[in-house]
Design a protein around this motif. Structure first.
Motif, PDB file in Angstrom:
ATOM      1  N   ALA A 138      15.037 -55.855 -19.994  1.00 35.97           N
ATOM      2  CA  ALA A 138      16.135 -55.547 -19.066  1.00 35.97           C
ATOM      3  C   ALA A 138      16.190 -54.073 -18.687  1.00 35.97           C
ATOM      4  O   ALA A 138      16.717 -53.720 -17.628  1.00 35.97           O
ATOM      5  CB  ALA A 138      17.457 -55.977 -19.685  1.00 35.97           C
ATOM      6  N   SER A 139      15.649 -53.217 -19.533  1.00 32.08           N
ATOM      7  CA  SER A 139      15.639 -51.796 -19.208  1.00 32.08           C
ATOM      8  C   SER A 139      14.790 -51.543 -17.958  1.00 32.08           C
ATOM      9  O   SER A 139      15.135 -50.752 -17.079  1.00 32.08           O
ATOM     10  CB  SER A 139      15.085 -51.034 -20.419  1.00 32.08           C
ATOM     11  OG  SER A 139      14.657 -49.768 -20.051  1.00 32.08           O
ATOM     12  N   ILE A 140      13.680 -52.260 -17.877  1.00 30.92           N
ATOM     13  CA  ILE A 140      12.769 -52.079 -16.742  1.00 30.92           C
ATOM     14  C   ILE A 140      13.437 -52.560 -15.442  1.00 30.92           C
ATOM     15  O   ILE A 140      13.336 -51.908 -14.402  1.00 30.92           O
ATOM     16  CB  ILE A 140      11.471 -52.896 -16.970  1.00 30.92           C
ATOM     17  CG1 ILE A 140      10.819 -52.529 -18.309  1.00 30.92           C
ATOM     18  CG2 ILE A 140      10.490 -52.732 -15.815  1.00 30.92           C
ATOM     19  CD1 ILE A 140      10.452 -51.094 -18.470  1.00 30.92           C
TER      20      ILE A 140
ATOM     21  N   GLY B 163       7.408 -44.862 -25.284  1.00 36.06           N
ATOM     22  CA  GLY B 163       6.769 -46.124 -24.909  1.00 36.06           C
ATOM     23  C   GLY B 163       7.587 -46.947 -23.929  1.00 36.06           C
ATOM     24  O   GLY B 163       7.036 -47.698 -23.120  1.00 36.06           O
ATOM     25  N   CYS B 164       8.905 -46.804 -23.973  1.00 36.47           N
ATOM     26  CA  CYS B 164       9.765 -47.569 -23.056  1.00 36.47           C
ATOM     27  C   CYS B 164       9.601 -47.085 -21.615  1.00 36.47           C
ATOM     28  O   CYS B 164      10.056 -47.750 -20.681  1.00 36.47           O
ATOM     29  CB  CYS B 164      11.226 -47.459 -23.456  1.00 36.47           C
ATOM     30  SG  CYS B 164      11.573 -48.108 -25.091  1.00 36.47           S
ATOM     31  N   ALA B 165       8.990 -45.917 -21.453  1.00 35.33           N
ATOM     32  CA  ALA B 165       8.799 -45.368 -20.103  1.00 35.33           C
ATOM     33  C   ALA B 165       7.428 -45.738 -19.542  1.00 35.33           C
ATOM     34  O   ALA B 165       6.970 -45.153 -18.568  1.00 35.33           O
ATOM     35  CB  ALA B 165       8.944 -43.843 -20.142  1.00 35.33           C
TER      36      ALA B 165
ATOM     37  N   THR C 117      19.749 -47.109 -21.325  1.00 37.09           N
ATOM     38  CA  THR C 117      19.621 -47.196 -22.779  1.00 37.09           C
ATOM     39  C   THR C 117      18.388 -48.017 -23.153  1.00 37.09           C
ATOM     40  O   THR C 117      17.711 -48.582 -22.295  1.00 37.09           O
ATOM     41  CB  THR C 117      20.884 -47.826 -23.382  1.00 37.09           C
ATOM     42  OG1 THR C 117      21.089 -49.096 -22.755  1.00 37.09           O
ATOM     43  CG2 THR C 117      22.089 -46.936 -23.207  1.00 37.09           C
ATOM     44  N   SER C 118      18.123 -48.090 -24.461  1.00 33.19           N
ATOM     45  CA  SER C 118      16.940 -48.796 -24.948  1.00 33.19           C
ATOM     46  C   SER C 118      17.279 -49.463 -26.281  1.00 33.19           C
ATOM     47  O   SER C 118      18.353 -49.227 -26.854  1.00 33.19           O
ATOM     48  CB  SER C 118      15.806 -47.792 -25.164  1.00 33.19           C
ATOM     49  OG  SER C 118      16.190 -46.865 -26.167  1.00 33.19           O
ATOM     50  N   CYS C 119      16.340 -50.247 -26.783  1.00 36.73           N
ATOM     51  CA  CYS C 119      16.547 -50.860 -28.099  1.00 36.73           C
ATOM     52  C   CYS C 119      16.846 -49.777 -29.139  1.00 36.73           C
ATOM     53  O   CYS C 119      17.779 -49.899 -29.933  1.00 36.73           O
ATOM     54  CB  CYS C 119      15.306 -51.635 -28.525  1.00 36.73           C
ATOM     55  SG  CYS C 119      14.966 -53.057 -27.479  1.00 36.73           S
ATOM     56  N   ALA C 120      16.052 -48.708 -29.111  1.00 36.76           N
ATOM     57  CA  ALA C 120      16.210 -47.670 -30.137  1.00 36.76           C
ATOM     58  C   ALA C 120      17.584 -47.013 -30.060  1.00 36.76           C
ATOM     59  O   ALA C 120      18.271 -46.869 -31.080  1.00 36.76           O
ATOM     60  CB  ALA C 120      15.106 -46.627 -29.968  1.00 36.76           C
TER      61      ALA C 120
END
Ligand code: SF4
Length: 488
Positions: A54-56, A77-79, A143-146
């Motif tokens: 969902a972040s993407i 990595g989320c980027a 936001t992200s999981c982390a």
């Protein structure tokens, strides 16, 4: 009854808001019936491969706002998709004849230290850096999981930074683990825009129509122009000023309600902009219904009837020829939910068979709750039953299905999935532009492209001859949904 609550910082996820699921196999008609009677339940898999996040999907909506910046509060990595968004951004600028510039994206680079001691300081630094580098009108913080797991107070920090920097710093809650339905990320981005960017209308523009879309070709300037209307494409490639004034429009339309359901409903409920509630404008029946509802909402019924008659007459000779040449050709469809329904409509309208379709999730209902917008039921009513499945990009299921069905053509909207059809030697057609199949001309576009693809199979056949699939014969002989549980 209001359904969009703008008082909360976080958007409710699709599982709880729309009853969405990621696992199903059966028929399209049964899925519609079970969505209505309440018997449809999520079916968990005992084995999964990777999916999207969902972040993407949140970032894809705000990354191309021309005078905004995005800070992704996450490990680096989320980027991983930033390069892709930059490419889309530059391609879109080139298409519009604008000066090329990079997308205004930063990542706060959370590391092990931050996971233990908190990442608030890094987030503040990244937001300040975004202000210095880009001088944006708004900074969105995703936001992200982390950041979610360690409990950083992202909304609180955004308020603090708004005070410090004197521009809105807006948090978007889109942690990947919050929802199995990555389309929740679209809703999260729209929730932030509805809450913190949009303003009540100072004036109304009876000609202006908000078009919620990704970044497809401009086809509405011509079509709407013939109705005396003007399209206002949102959200990518807009400015903050344009978004502030979405409330001035006469109506909101969407080319895919999987994308725009939340924003369209929010615009209607909170800003008085009526949403055009109709099946998607793909295939003749859907396009007729969509334009007629737009005509009704904007008082352009007569103009719409002229447009429909002219367009149908214009495409009739080539459409008849395409139908003759494509009669009985078997096409398998894979796409996001409503776009997948739309592709089925196109294929059936062209006289093709659809031996199977697989969409990435299914929403039991849309935010407006009006059955006229039920695009899958529309397909079943107009074109009859279709074998249908829901799988959140689980390649092992898709490859198994394709291998069994061996369609004449595989039509897919997401590039990570197209490769499987090609590796199996099935002529495969990837189309990312959601407007390519839209409306009356869209039928011809698809018909020509399908003909072109199935008559040139040499490349994929050659590829298949030299490809070893990562899946074993054992798996390919199993039932494709063998790992899908029975549901709660
Ligand atoms: S937010 Fe979570 S699911 Fe999304 S890319 Fe980052 S780690 Fe992966």
């Amino acid at each position: 009854m209001p359904t969009i609550n703008l008082n909360t910082a976080e958007v409710p996820i699709r599982e709880s808001r729309l009853g969405s699921v990621t696992g199903y196999k059966g028929s399209a008609g049964e899925l519609c019936r079970r969505s209505r009677d309440g018997s449809l339940k999520e079916r968990e898999r005992s084995f999964t491969q990777c999916a999207t996040c969902a972040s993407i999907t949140a970032i894809c909506q705000v990354a191309m706002i021309r005078d905004a910046a995005v800070v992704n509060h996450a490990p680096l990595g989320c980027a991983g998709d930033f390069g892709n968004f930059n490419f889309i951004n530059r391609a879109g600028q080139a298409k519009r004849g604008w000066r090329l510039a990079n997308a205004k994206l930063l990542n706060s680079n959370l590391d092990e230290q931050d996971i233990v001691f908190g990442g608030g300081g890094k987030l503040k630094d990244a937001v300040r850096e975004a202000k210095t580098r880009f001088a944006p009108k708004v900074i969105f913080v995703t936001t992200s999981c982390a950041s979610g797991i360690i409990g950083d107070d992202v909304a609180g920090i955004c308020e603090e930074m708004t005070e410090e920097l004197g521009i809105p710093v807006v948090s978007i809650s889109c942690e990947g683990f919050r929802s199995q339905i990555w389309a929740t990320g679209f809703d999260a981005a729209y929730h932030a825009i509805l809450r913190r960017v949009m303003k009540p209308a100072a004036t109304r523009r009876p000609d202006l129509i908000n078009v919620i879309n990704f970044w497809g070709e401009d086809i509405f300037t011509d079509l709407f122009g013939r109705l005396g209307l003007t399209p206002n494409y949102v959200v990518p490639f807009t400015t903050i000023g344009q978004l502030e004034r979405l409330s001035e429009a006469a109506a909101t339309v969407q080319v895919c309600s999987t994308l725009g359901t939340y924003l369209a409903a929010g615009l209607e409920e909170h800003f008085g902009v009526p949403e055009v509630k109709a099946p998607s404008p793909y295939g003749i029946a859907g396009t007729d219904a969509w334009f007629r509802e737009l005509g009704r909402v904007t008082g352009k019924e007569a103009e719409v009837e002229v447009l429909i008659a002219e367009e149908k007459e214009r495409i009739a000779p080539e459409l008849a020829e395409l139908r003759e040449r494509l009669a009985g050709v078997r096409g398998f469809v894979s796409a996001g939910a409503v776009h997948g329904h739309s592709l089925i409509a196109i294929l059936r309208e062209l006289g093709m068979e659809v031996p199977g379709a697989c969409v990435w999730h299914h929403d039991k209902r849309l935010d407006h709750g009006d059955p006229r917008g039920d695009s899958l039921q529309h397909v079943v009513t107009e074109y009859g039953e279709v074998p249908f499945s829901v799988c959140n990009k689980q390649s092992f299921e898709l490859v198994n299905l394709l291998n069994r069905l061996r369609p004449d053509i595989f039509i897919v909207r997401h590039n990570g999935m197209a490769v499987w059809g090609a590796k199996l030697g099935i002529p495969t057609f990837l189309m990312g532009d959601e407007h390519f199949g839209l409306g009356y001309e869209g039928l011809l576009n698809y018909g020509r492209k399908i003909l072109d693809t199935i008559t040139n199979p040499a490349f994929v056949r050659n590829l298949a001859r030299h490809t070893r699939l990562p899946y074993t014969e054992w798996w390919l002989s199993q039932e494709p949904f063998a790992f899908l549980g029975e549901g709660a």
